[in-house]
Write a protein that holds these residues in place. Structure first.
Motif, PDB file in Angstrom:
ATOM      1  N   TRP A 193       0.840  -1.196   0.000  1.00  0.00           N
ATOM      2  CA  TRP A 193       0.000   0.000   0.000  1.00  0.00           C
ATOM      3  C   TRP A 193       0.880   1.253   0.000  1.00  0.00           C
ATOM      4  O   TRP A 193       0.644   2.183  -0.776  1.00  0.00           O
ATOM      5  CB  TRP A 193      -0.921   0.011   1.228  1.00  0.00           C
ATOM      6  CG  TRP A 193      -1.668   1.298   1.354  1.00  0.00           C
ATOM      7  CD1 TRP A 193      -2.878   1.604   0.809  1.00  0.00           C
ATOM      8  CD2 TRP A 193      -1.226   2.485   2.025  1.00  0.00           C
ATOM      9  NE1 TRP A 193      -3.217   2.903   1.117  1.00  0.00           N
ATOM     10  CE2 TRP A 193      -2.217   3.460   1.864  1.00  0.00           C
ATOM     11  CE3 TRP A 193      -0.091   2.810   2.760  1.00  0.00           C
ATOM     12  CZ2 TRP A 193      -2.118   4.737   2.389  1.00  0.00           C
ATOM     13  CZ3 TRP A 193       0.026   4.081   3.291  1.00  0.00           C
ATOM     14  CH2 TRP A 193      -0.978   5.032   3.109  1.00  0.00           C
ATOM     15  N   LYS A 194       1.893   1.269   0.852  1.00  0.00           N
ATOM     16  CA  LYS A 194       2.759   2.449   0.993  1.00  0.00           C
ATOM     17  C   LYS A 194       3.473   2.772  -0.315  1.00  0.00           C
ATOM     18  O   LYS A 194       3.503   3.929  -0.744  1.00  0.00           O
ATOM     19  CB  LYS A 194       3.770   2.212   2.123  1.00  0.00           C
ATOM     20  CG  LYS A 194       4.770   3.333   2.320  1.00  0.00           C
ATOM     21  CD  LYS A 194       4.137   4.553   2.926  1.00  0.00           C
ATOM     22  CE  LYS A 194       5.194   5.554   3.326  1.00  0.00           C
ATOM     23  NZ  LYS A 194       5.078   6.832   2.652  1.00  0.00           N
ATOM     24  N   SER A 195       4.056   1.783  -0.960  1.00  0.00           N
ATOM     25  CA  SER A 195       4.771   2.059  -2.204  1.00  0.00           C
ATOM     26  C   SER A 195       3.807   2.530  -3.299  1.00  0.00           C
ATOM     27  O   SER A 195       4.137   3.440  -4.065  1.00  0.00           O
ATOM     28  CB  SER A 195       5.578   0.846  -2.667  1.00  0.00           C
ATOM     29  OG  SER A 195       4.747  -0.217  -3.009  1.00  0.00           O
ATOM     30  N   THR A 196       2.617   1.946  -3.352  1.00  0.00           N
ATOM     31  CA  THR A 196       1.621   2.376  -4.333  1.00  0.00           C
ATOM     32  C   THR A 196       1.163   3.795  -4.017  1.00  0.00           C
ATOM     33  O   THR A 196       1.030   4.635  -4.916  1.00  0.00           O
ATOM     34  CB  THR A 196       0.422   1.406  -4.351  1.00  0.00           C
ATOM     35  OG1 THR A 196       0.915   0.090  -4.620  1.00  0.00           O
ATOM     36  CG2 THR A 196      -0.605   1.806  -5.392  1.00  0.00           C
ATOM     37  N   HIS A 197       0.961   4.071  -2.760  1.00  0.00           N
ATOM     38  CA  HIS A 197       0.541   5.405  -2.343  1.00  0.00           C
ATOM     39  C   HIS A 197       1.603   6.444  -2.711  1.00  0.00           C
ATOM     40  O   HIS A 197       1.277   7.527  -3.217  1.00  0.00           O
ATOM     41  CB  HIS A 197       0.279   5.415  -0.834  1.00  0.00           C
ATOM     42  CG  HIS A 197      -0.391   6.644  -0.358  1.00  0.00           C
ATOM     43  ND1 HIS A 197       0.297   7.754   0.061  1.00  0.00           N
ATOM     44  CD2 HIS A 197      -1.706   6.958  -0.264  1.00  0.00           C
ATOM     45  CE1 HIS A 197      -0.554   8.689   0.405  1.00  0.00           C
ATOM     46  NE2 HIS A 197      -1.780   8.234   0.224  1.00  0.00           N
ATOM     47  N   ASP A 198       2.863   6.114  -2.490  1.00  0.00           N
ATOM     48  CA  ASP A 198       3.956   7.025  -2.857  1.00  0.00           C
ATOM     49  C   ASP A 198       3.966   7.282  -4.367  1.00  0.00           C
ATOM     50  O   ASP A 198       4.178   8.420  -4.806  1.00  0.00           O
ATOM     51  CB  ASP A 198       5.302   6.470  -2.410  1.00  0.00           C
ATOM     52  CG  ASP A 198       5.469   6.479  -0.894  1.00  0.00           C
ATOM     53  OD1 ASP A 198       4.674   7.139  -0.189  1.00  0.00           O
ATOM     54  OD2 ASP A 198       6.401   5.796  -0.399  1.00  0.00           O
ATOM     55  N   GLU A 199       3.734   6.242  -5.153  1.00  0.00           N
ATOM     56  CA  GLU A 199       3.673   6.395  -6.617  1.00  0.00           C
ATOM     57  C   GLU A 199       2.542   7.334  -7.025  1.00  0.00           C
ATOM     58  O   GLU A 199       2.726   8.189  -7.898  1.00  0.00           O
ATOM     59  CB  GLU A 199       3.467   5.039  -7.291  1.00  0.00           C
ATOM     60  CG  GLU A 199       4.641   4.107  -7.214  1.00  0.00           C
ATOM     61  CD  GLU A 199       4.292   2.697  -7.675  1.00  0.00           C
ATOM     62  OE1 GLU A 199       3.188   2.496  -8.250  1.00  0.00           O
ATOM     63  OE2 GLU A 199       5.105   1.788  -7.446  1.00  0.00           O
TER      64      GLU A 199
ATOM     65  N   GLU B 164       1.141   9.686  -5.210  1.00  0.00           N
ATOM     66  CA  GLU B 164       1.480  11.062  -4.826  1.00  0.00           C
ATOM     67  C   GLU B 164       2.422  11.707  -5.829  1.00  0.00           C
ATOM     68  O   GLU B 164       2.317  12.902  -6.106  1.00  0.00           O
ATOM     69  CB  GLU B 164       2.079  11.107  -3.420  1.00  0.00           C
ATOM     70  CG  GLU B 164       1.048  10.951  -2.329  1.00  0.00           C
ATOM     71  CD  GLU B 164       1.581  11.268  -0.942  1.00  0.00           C
ATOM     72  OE1 GLU B 164       2.816  11.430  -0.772  1.00  0.00           O
ATOM     73  OE2 GLU B 164       0.755  11.365  -0.021  1.00  0.00           O
ATOM     74  N   GLN B 165       3.336  10.913  -6.394  1.00  0.00           N
ATOM     75  CA  GLN B 165       4.273  11.452  -7.385  1.00  0.00           C
ATOM     76  C   GLN B 165       3.571  11.861  -8.680  1.00  0.00           C
ATOM     77  O   GLN B 165       4.097  12.675  -9.436  1.00  0.00           O
ATOM     78  CB  GLN B 165       5.373  10.428  -7.686  1.00  0.00           C
ATOM     79  CG  GLN B 165       6.293  10.151  -6.513  1.00  0.00           C
ATOM     80  CD  GLN B 165       7.003  11.406  -6.019  1.00  0.00           C
ATOM     81  OE1 GLN B 165       7.563  12.146  -6.809  1.00  0.00           O
ATOM     82  NE2 GLN B 165       6.960  11.632  -4.718  1.00  0.00           N
ATOM     83  N   LEU B 166       2.408  11.303  -8.937  1.00  0.00           N
ATOM     84  CA  LEU B 166       1.657  11.635 -10.147  1.00  0.00           C
ATOM     85  C   LEU B 166       0.952  12.989 -10.059  1.00  0.00           C
ATOM     86  O   LEU B 166       0.562  13.543 -11.086  1.00  0.00           O
ATOM     87  CB  LEU B 166       0.610  10.551 -10.442  1.00  0.00           C
ATOM     88  CG  LEU B 166       1.143   9.167 -10.794  1.00  0.00           C
ATOM     89  CD1 LEU B 166      -0.014   8.175 -10.878  1.00  0.00           C
ATOM     90  CD2 LEU B 166       1.933   9.211 -12.088  1.00  0.00           C
TER      91      LEU B 166
ATOM     92  N   ASP C 113       0.925  19.182  -9.100  1.00  0.00           N
ATOM     93  CA  ASP C 113       1.477  20.303  -8.345  1.00  0.00           C
ATOM     94  C   ASP C 113       2.424  19.856  -7.237  1.00  0.00           C
ATOM     95  O   ASP C 113       3.003  20.685  -6.542  1.00  0.00           O
ATOM     96  CB  ASP C 113       0.360  21.187  -7.776  1.00  0.00           C
ATOM     97  CG  ASP C 113      -0.515  20.452  -6.774  1.00  0.00           C
ATOM     98  OD1 ASP C 113      -0.246  19.271  -6.483  1.00  0.00           O
ATOM     99  OD2 ASP C 113      -1.473  21.059  -6.272  1.00  0.00           O
ATOM    100  N   GLY C 114       2.575  18.534  -7.087  1.00  0.00           N
ATOM    101  CA  GLY C 114       3.487  18.006  -6.077  1.00  0.00           C
ATOM    102  C   GLY C 114       3.092  18.358  -4.657  1.00  0.00           C
ATOM    103  O   GLY C 114       3.952  18.427  -3.779  1.00  0.00           O
ATOM    104  N   ASP C 115       1.796  18.557  -4.405  1.00  0.00           N
ATOM    105  CA  ASP C 115       1.332  18.962  -3.082  1.00  0.00           C
ATOM    106  C   ASP C 115       0.212  18.046  -2.598  1.00  0.00           C
ATOM    107  O   ASP C 115      -0.949  18.455  -2.547  1.00  0.00           O
ATOM    108  CB  ASP C 115       0.857  20.419  -3.130  1.00  0.00           C
ATOM    109  CG  ASP C 115       0.452  20.951  -1.765  1.00  0.00           C
ATOM    110  OD1 ASP C 115       0.840  20.361  -0.731  1.00  0.00           O
ATOM    111  OD2 ASP C 115      -0.270  21.964  -1.732  1.00  0.00           O
ATOM    112  N   PRO C 116       0.546  16.802  -2.218  1.00  0.00           N
ATOM    113  CA  PRO C 116      -0.512  15.895  -1.770  1.00  0.00           C
ATOM    114  C   PRO C 116      -1.214  16.389  -0.503  1.00  0.00           C
ATOM    115  O   PRO C 116      -2.402  16.160  -0.323  1.00  0.00           O
ATOM    116  CB  PRO C 116       0.213  14.571  -1.529  1.00  0.00           C
ATOM    117  CG  PRO C 116       1.649  14.924  -1.403  1.00  0.00           C
ATOM    118  CD  PRO C 116       1.861  16.171  -2.197  1.00  0.00           C
TER     119      PRO C 116
END
Length: 143
Positions: free
Chosen positions: A116-122, A124-126, A129-132
């Protein structure tokens, strides 16, 4: 009859439509990566909501997940059958149900969390504006 231009306006501007589309796309992405654990994204969120020092009652869990109690009860059934969750009567108020994550449920969450964490990080990178955190704040205003 509404003109076709109205349809295009709604297609292009409707926040609800855009939120639904984004939510479905995110749900599919997380469902796919959680499938090897036998979980959907909703089940993962439900199990995670029970990962607390003290088992919660149904009310706070339903509120956190934006579900009514009937929907929460239905969502708990398959997790109960898999012995990942126990629904117990509160000894101090027999009308109240306590939701307890079992050891198997905790173990499954511990195994699923890194995926979940790695998918979530991916995801967020999409975000363009880079502001999750800004997106989360905006979404919280609507809920």
């Amino acid at each position: 009859m509404l003109p076709y231009e109205t349809t295009l306006l709604v297609r292009d501007c409707c926040l609800c439509l855009h939120m639904q589309r984004a939510a479905r796309a995110l749900a599919r992405r997380f469902d796919e990566v959680l499938r090897p654990f036998g979980l959907t994204n909703g089940q993962f969120s439900l199990l995670m909501s029970l990962n607390r020092p003290e088992p919660p009652t149904m009310g706070p869990v339903a509120s956190l997940l934006a579900m009514d109690r009937t929907t929460l009860t239905a969502a708990l059934k398959p997790l109960e059958r898999r012995e990942l969750v126990q629904v117990l009567r509160d000894p101090s108020d027999r009308r109240t149900r306590i939701l307890k994550l079992t050891d198997d449920g905790r173990d499954l969450l511990a195994r699923a969390f890194p995926v979940w964490k790695s998918t979530h990080d991916e995801v967020e990178q999409l975000l363009p504006d880079g502001d999750p955190d800004g997106l989360r704040r905006s979404l919280q205003v609507l809920s």
